[in-house]
Design an enzyme around this catalytic site. Structure first.
Site, PDB file in Angstrom:
ATOM      1  CE  LYS A 262      -3.234   5.340  -1.428  1.00 45.68           C
ATOM      2  NZ  LYS A 262      -4.312   5.940  -2.232  1.00 45.68           N
TER       3      LYS A 262
ATOM      4  CB  THR B 198     -13.600   5.780   4.980  1.00 43.07           C
ATOM      5  OG1 THR B 198     -12.312   5.155   4.942  1.00 43.07           O
ATOM      6  CG2 THR B 198     -13.451   7.287   4.872  1.00 43.07           C
TER       7      THR B 198
ATOM      8  CE1 TYR C 198      -3.680   2.549   0.658  1.00 36.77           C
ATOM      9  CE2 TYR C 198      -2.419   3.202   2.610  1.00 36.77           C
ATOM     10  CZ  TYR C 198      -3.457   3.426   1.715  1.00 36.77           C
ATOM     11  OH  TYR C 198      -4.268   4.534   1.872  1.00 36.77           O
TER      12      TYR C 198
HETATM   13  N1  LIG Z   1      -9.584   6.436   5.231  1.00 36.11           N
HETATM   14  C1  LIG Z   1      -8.327   6.732   5.491  1.00 36.11           C
HETATM   15  O1  LIG Z   1      -7.896   6.753   6.643  1.00 36.11           O
HETATM   16  C2  LIG Z   1      -7.394   7.074   4.372  1.00 36.11           C
HETATM   17  C3  LIG Z   1      -6.148   7.620   4.716  1.00 36.11           C
HETATM   18  C4  LIG Z   1      -5.262   7.937   3.713  1.00 36.11           C
HETATM   19  C5  LIG Z   1      -5.616   7.743   2.393  1.00 36.11           C
HETATM   20  N2  LIG Z   1      -6.834   7.221   2.085  1.00 36.11           N
HETATM   21  C6  LIG Z   1      -7.141   7.012   0.670  1.00 36.11           C
HETATM   22  O2  LIG Z   1      -8.398   7.571   0.394  1.00 36.11           O
HETATM   23  C7  LIG Z   1      -8.945   6.933  -0.755  1.00 36.11           C
HETATM   24  C8  LIG Z   1     -10.409   6.638  -0.512  1.00 36.11           C
HETATM   25  O3  LIG Z   1     -10.523   5.663   0.517  1.00 36.11           O
HETATM   26  P1  LIG Z   1     -11.654   5.724   1.638  1.00 36.11           P
HETATM   27  O4  LIG Z   1     -10.973   5.983   2.909  1.00 36.11           O
HETATM   28  O5  LIG Z   1     -12.760   6.577   1.231  1.00 36.11           O
HETATM   29  O6  LIG Z   1     -12.069   4.174   1.678  1.00 36.11           O
HETATM   30  P2  LIG Z   1     -13.359   3.388   1.152  1.00 36.11           P
HETATM   31  O7  LIG Z   1     -14.552   3.887   1.857  1.00 36.11           O
HETATM   32  O8  LIG Z   1     -13.003   1.947   1.258  1.00 36.11           O
HETATM   33  O9  LIG Z   1     -13.478   3.815  -0.385  1.00 36.11           O
HETATM   34  C9  LIG Z   1     -12.624   3.268  -1.349  1.00 36.11           C
HETATM   35  C10 LIG Z   1     -13.135   3.665  -2.715  1.00 36.11           C
HETATM   36  O10 LIG Z   1     -12.245   3.124  -3.708  1.00 36.11           O
HETATM   37  C11 LIG Z   1     -13.002   2.422  -4.664  1.00 36.11           C
HETATM   38  N3  LIG Z   1     -12.255   1.293  -5.234  1.00 36.11           N
HETATM   39  C12 LIG Z   1     -11.618   0.300  -4.581  1.00 36.11           C
HETATM   40  N4  LIG Z   1     -11.115  -0.579  -5.450  1.00 36.11           N
HETATM   41  C13 LIG Z   1     -11.457  -0.136  -6.687  1.00 36.11           C
HETATM   42  C14 LIG Z   1     -11.246  -0.632  -8.007  1.00 36.11           C
HETATM   43  N5  LIG Z   1     -10.590  -1.781  -8.241  1.00 36.11           N
HETATM   44  N6  LIG Z   1     -11.742   0.079  -9.050  1.00 36.11           N
HETATM   45  C15 LIG Z   1     -12.433   1.234  -8.834  1.00 36.11           C
HETATM   46  N7  LIG Z   1     -12.662   1.742  -7.613  1.00 36.11           N
HETATM   47  C16 LIG Z   1     -12.182   1.062  -6.546  1.00 36.11           C
HETATM   48  C17 LIG Z   1     -14.218   1.905  -3.903  1.00 36.11           C
HETATM   49  O11 LIG Z   1     -15.311   1.674  -4.795  1.00 36.11           O
HETATM   50  P3  LIG Z   1     -15.884   0.244  -5.247  1.00 36.11           P
HETATM   51  O12 LIG Z   1     -15.743  -0.704  -4.106  1.00 36.11           O
HETATM   52  O13 LIG Z   1     -17.297   0.565  -5.622  1.00 36.11           O
HETATM   53  O14 LIG Z   1     -15.068  -0.149  -6.440  1.00 36.11           O
HETATM   54  C18 LIG Z   1     -14.518   3.111  -3.002  1.00 36.11           C
HETATM   55  O15 LIG Z   1     -15.299   4.037  -3.698  1.00 36.11           O
HETATM   56  C19 LIG Z   1      -8.066   5.695  -1.008  1.00 36.11           C
HETATM   57  O16 LIG Z   1      -7.209   5.950  -2.087  1.00 36.11           O
HETATM   58  C20 LIG Z   1      -7.280   5.564   0.271  1.00 36.11           C
HETATM   59  O17 LIG Z   1      -6.032   4.943   0.058  1.00 36.11           O
HETATM   60  C21 LIG Z   1      -7.727   6.879   3.043  1.00 36.11           C
END
Ligand SMILES: NC(=O)c1ccc[n+]([C@@H]2O[C@H](COP(=O)([O-])OP(=O)(O)OC[C@H]3O[C@@H](n4cnc5c(N)ncnc54)[C@H](OP(=O)(O)O)[C@@H]3O)[C@@H](O)[C@H]2O)c1
Length: 265
Positions: A158, A189, A154
Site C-alpha cells: 500500500k 467487509t 500488505y
Molecule cells: N475493509 C477494510 O477495512 C479496508 C481497509 C483499508 C483498505 N481496504 C482496501 O479496500 C480494498 C477492497 O477490500 P474490501 O475491504 O472490500 O475486501 P473484500 O471484500 O475482501 O474485497 C476484495 C476485492 O478484491 C478482489 N481481489 C482480490 N484478489 C484479487 C485478484 N488477484 N485479482 C482481482 N481481484 C482481486 C476481490 O475479488 P475476487 O475475489 O472476485 O477476485 C474483491 O472484489 C482492498 O484494496 C483493501 O486493501 C480495506
C-alpha cells in the site's frame, strides 16, 4: 449527474467496497465494467446494477496475473468508447509476522496489491492520454501510511501505491488525468476473512477490530464525494484514522500503540 453516462471500470467489484461503489455508480447512471476473479459473484453484482442503470458488464480479471492487460482494455473499449474512471479497489490483506512469512507470500501480496494495479494503469493510460481526461481512484489503506504488526507486506504494497500514483499524478496534470488516493481505516467487509496467513491460506475470521468498522456503503459514499471534489487524498473511517496524525505529530505514542496493538499478540 457527475457520473451519468460516464464509463467506470471497477477492479475488485465482486465484494465489499468495490461492490458498494458499483451499486452507487449504477444509481448515478454510469456505464459500468465490473472486474475481479470471481465471475459468479460479479454476475450477481451486475444483476443488481442493471436494476439501476442500463449499462453494466462483467469482465474476469486477475490482478496477480501481472501481465499485459491491453486485451482487457480493448474489451472495455468495445463496450464503451472511453474509460472515464478507473477504480482500483481489488486487494488482499495479511495476518502473519515477518519472521514466519516466506518471501513467496510477500511477493504474492506485492503482485496483487501493487504490480497488478500498476499494470492495469499502464494499459489504460494511453486511452486516457488520448482522451485528455480520466480519473484514477486507488484504494490504499491507513496501512499505506504506517506499518502495523502482522501486515508487513500488505503495508509495504500500500505504501508503494502512494509513491507510484503520486508520481503519475504529477506527470499527467497537462493531460487532465486526476488521481485520488482513498485511504480507509476499518471497513466491515470480508477483508480479514480473505487475509493471507504465512502458508498462503485464508485467515478465515472476522477480526474484532474489523467488526467495529464503518460499512462498505458509507466508505463508498465518502470515496464518491472525494472523486466529485477531485481530492488528491481522502482518509475514511472511525477513530483509527487519527493514527495517521498521531504517527506524524506524536510518533512516540504511535510506536507504543503499534507494539501493544491487539494484533501483536
Ligand atoms: N475493509 C477494510 O477495512 C479496508 C481497509 C483499508 C483498505 N481496504 C482496501 O479496500 C480494498 C477492497 O477490500 P474490501 O475491504 O472490500 O475486501 P473484500 O471484500 O475482501 O474485497 C476484495 C476485492 O478484491 C478482489 N481481489 C482480490 N484478489 C484479487 C485478484 N488477484 N485479482 C482481482 N481481484 C482481486 C476481490 O475479488 P475476487 O475475489 O472476485 O477476485 C474483491 O472484489 C482492498 O484494496 C483493501 O486493501 C480495506
Amino acid at each position: 449527474m457527475a457520473f451519468k453516462d460516464k464509463s467506470v471500470w471497477i477492479i475488485g467489484a465482486s465484494s465489499g467496497i468495490g461492490k458498494a461503489l458499483a451499486i452507487d455508480m449504477a444509481k448515478a447512471k454510469a456505464k459500468i465494467i465490473l472486474s475481479s476473479r470471481n465471475i459468479e459473484e460479479l454476475k450477481k453484482v451486475q444483476e443488481e446494477c442493471l436494476k439501476l442503470t442500463d449499462y453494466c458488464v462483467s469482465l474476469k480479471l486477475d490482478l496477480e496475473f501481472n501481465g499485459d492487460y491491453s486485451k482487457e482494455v480493448g474489451e472495455v473499449l468495445s463496450h464503451y468508447s472511453t474509460i472515464d474512471y478507473l477504480l482500483l479497489v481489488g486487494g488482499v490483506s495479511q495476518r502473519s509476522y515477518v519472521f514466519e512469512t516466506p518471501e513467496s507470500i510477500d511477493r504474492k501480496l506485492m503482485e496483487i496489491n501493487y504490480f497488478g494495479n500498476v499494470s492495469i494503469t499502464k494499459a489504460v493510460l494511453p486511452t486516457m492520454i488520448k482522451q485528455k481526461s480520466g480519473h484514477i481512484v486507488v484504494v490504499s489503506s491507513i496501512a499505506g501510511k504506517f506499518g502495523w504488526p502482522l501486515r508487513s507486506a500488505y503495508s509495504a504494497s500500500k505504501h508503494a501505491l502512494h509513491g507510484f500514483f503520486e508520481s503519475l499524478r504529477a506527470e499527467q496534470v497537462s493531460n487532465n488525468i486526476i488521481v485520488t488516493m482513498a485511504v480507509p481505516g476499518r471497513v466491515l467487509t470480508n477483508i480479514s476473512q480473505n487475509a493471507l496467513l504465512k502458508d498462503g491460506s485464508k485467515h478465515g475470521k472476522l477480526d474484532s477490530g474489523q467488526e467495529k468498522g464503518i460499512s462498505a456503503e458509507s466508505c463508498s459514499m465518502q470515496i464518491i464525494a472525494a472523486i466529485k471534489k477531485n481530492k488528491k487524498e481522502v482518509l475514511i473511517g472511525g477513530k483509527e484514522i487519527y493514527m495517521v496524525w498521531i504517527r506524524k505529530f506524536l510518533p512516540f505514542l504511535f510506536y507504543s500503540f503499534a507494539a501493544k496493538s491487539e494484533s501483536n499478540k
